[in-house]
Motif scaffolding. Structure first.
Motif, PDB file in Angstrom:
ATOM      1  N   GLY A 163       0.865  -1.143   0.031  1.00 44.56           N
ATOM      2  CA  GLY A 163      -0.093  -0.168   0.051  1.00 44.56           C
ATOM      3  C   GLY A 163       0.797   1.387  -0.009  1.00 44.56           C
ATOM      4  O   GLY A 163       0.340   2.418   0.429  1.00 44.56           O
ATOM      5  N   LEU A 164       2.107   1.144  -0.212  1.00 42.01           N
ATOM      6  CA  LEU A 164       2.950   2.267  -0.346  1.00 42.01           C
ATOM      7  C   LEU A 164       2.846   2.977  -1.752  1.00 42.01           C
ATOM      8  O   LEU A 164       2.679   2.450  -2.763  1.00 42.01           O
ATOM      9  CB  LEU A 164       4.080   2.061   0.003  1.00 42.01           C
ATOM     10  N   ASP A 165       3.082   4.472  -1.758  1.00 33.93           N
ATOM     11  CA  ASP A 165       3.120   5.024  -3.143  1.00 33.93           C
ATOM     12  C   ASP A 165       4.426   5.312  -3.492  1.00 33.93           C
ATOM     13  O   ASP A 165       5.461   5.170  -2.923  1.00 33.93           O
ATOM     14  CB  ASP A 165       2.309   6.620  -3.018  1.00 33.93           C
ATOM     15  N   LEU A 192       8.151   5.048  -1.828  1.00 31.98           N
ATOM     16  CA  LEU A 192       9.182   4.134  -2.060  1.00 31.98           C
ATOM     17  C   LEU A 192      10.713   4.880  -2.461  1.00 31.98           C
ATOM     18  O   LEU A 192      11.671   4.268  -2.115  1.00 31.98           O
ATOM     19  CB  LEU A 192       8.718   3.073  -3.205  1.00 31.98           C
ATOM     20  N   VAL A 193      10.479   5.876  -3.304  1.00 31.86           N
ATOM     21  CA  VAL A 193      11.741   6.503  -3.620  1.00 31.86           C
ATOM     22  C   VAL A 193      12.553   7.008  -2.291  1.00 31.86           C
ATOM     23  O   VAL A 193      13.524   6.987  -2.214  1.00 31.86           O
ATOM     24  CB  VAL A 193      11.529   7.640  -4.481  1.00 31.86           C
ATOM     25  N   THR A 200      17.975   4.363   2.591  1.00 37.41           N
ATOM     26  CA  THR A 200      18.479   3.063   2.517  1.00 37.41           C
ATOM     27  C   THR A 200      20.000   3.407   1.692  1.00 37.41           C
ATOM     28  O   THR A 200      20.987   2.952   2.507  1.00 37.41           O
ATOM     29  CB  THR A 200      17.863   1.916   1.946  1.00 37.41           C
ATOM     30  N   TRP A 201      20.104   4.004   0.829  1.00 32.81           N
ATOM     31  CA  TRP A 201      21.427   4.247   0.131  1.00 32.81           C
ATOM     32  C   TRP A 201      22.223   5.122   1.182  1.00 32.81           C
ATOM     33  O   TRP A 201      23.358   4.919   1.167  1.00 32.81           O
ATOM     34  CB  TRP A 201      21.102   5.217  -1.200  1.00 32.81           C
ATOM     35  N   SER A 251      13.121  13.354 -11.107  1.00 30.76           N
ATOM     36  CA  SER A 251      12.231  12.136 -10.957  1.00 30.76           C
ATOM     37  C   SER A 251      10.758  12.190 -11.021  1.00 30.76           C
ATOM     38  O   SER A 251      10.554  13.496 -10.613  1.00 30.76           O
ATOM     39  CB  SER A 251      12.716  11.307  -9.606  1.00 30.76           C
ATOM     40  N   ALA A 252      10.186  11.311 -11.438  1.00 31.81           N
ATOM     41  CA  ALA A 252       8.421  11.421 -11.567  1.00 31.81           C
ATOM     42  C   ALA A 252       8.033  11.725 -10.308  1.00 31.81           C
ATOM     43  O   ALA A 252       7.041  12.474 -10.235  1.00 31.81           O
ATOM     44  CB  ALA A 252       7.891  10.156 -12.173  1.00 31.81           C
TER      45      ALA A 252
END
Length: 149
Positions: free
Chosen positions: A107-109, A113-114, A120-121, A139-140
């Motif tokens: 259920g994540l958008d 996520l980005v 994490t990076w 980015s979109a």
């Protein structure tokens, strides 16, 4: 003590887990080009794995370009794999698709996520975020309306 942390978890190949941990440490700069890689015996004893299993780890890391075996010297870390850009993107595509499907299932958008990928990076590599850009393009997820360029 190994220069890369790994706790073998049941249900996934120990080879994959150790390869992932070692490659992560190399890419993060914990182990640098020219550094000696732990011996099969040392890894085997520390992780309680059969030496044949650990040998598969070393073979995979050599195949992927992270290690080189030097007769009389031992196994050492290399600069890492250098594939052409299109080949690297193609190799990453399946993993990204899996992550996108998992995020949607949870259920994540896209923006969330980005953000998780960027966080994490930074946590893994300590590198600053490249806010709003992907290969120099907005980015979109960061463009007004989320439209693609």
């Amino acid at each position: 003590m190994l220069p890369f942390p790994v706790a073998i978890q049941p249900g996934e190949s120990p080879v994959k887990q150790v390869v992932f941990a070692a490659s992560k440490a190399i890419l993060a700069g914990v182990m640098r080009a020219g550094d000696p890689f732990p011996s099969v015996r040392d890894i085997s004893e520390e992780l309680k794995l059969h030496p044949n299993t650990v040998q598969k780890v070393v073979q995979e890391l050599v195949r992927e370009g992270f290690l080189v075996v030097r007769p009389g010297v031992g196994t050492v870390v290399t600069q890492g794999p250098k594939a052409p850009d299109d080949e690297r993107r193609r190799a990453l595509r399946d993993s990204v698709e899996q992550i996108v499907v998992d995020a949607r299932r949870l259920g994540l958008d896209c923006a969330t996520l980005v953000d998780e990928v960027e966080t994490t990076w930074v946590n893994v590599f300590g590198a600053p975020r490249r806010t709003g850009t992907v290969d120099g393009r907005a980015s979109a997820a960061r463009r007004p309306g989320g439209r693609k360029a």
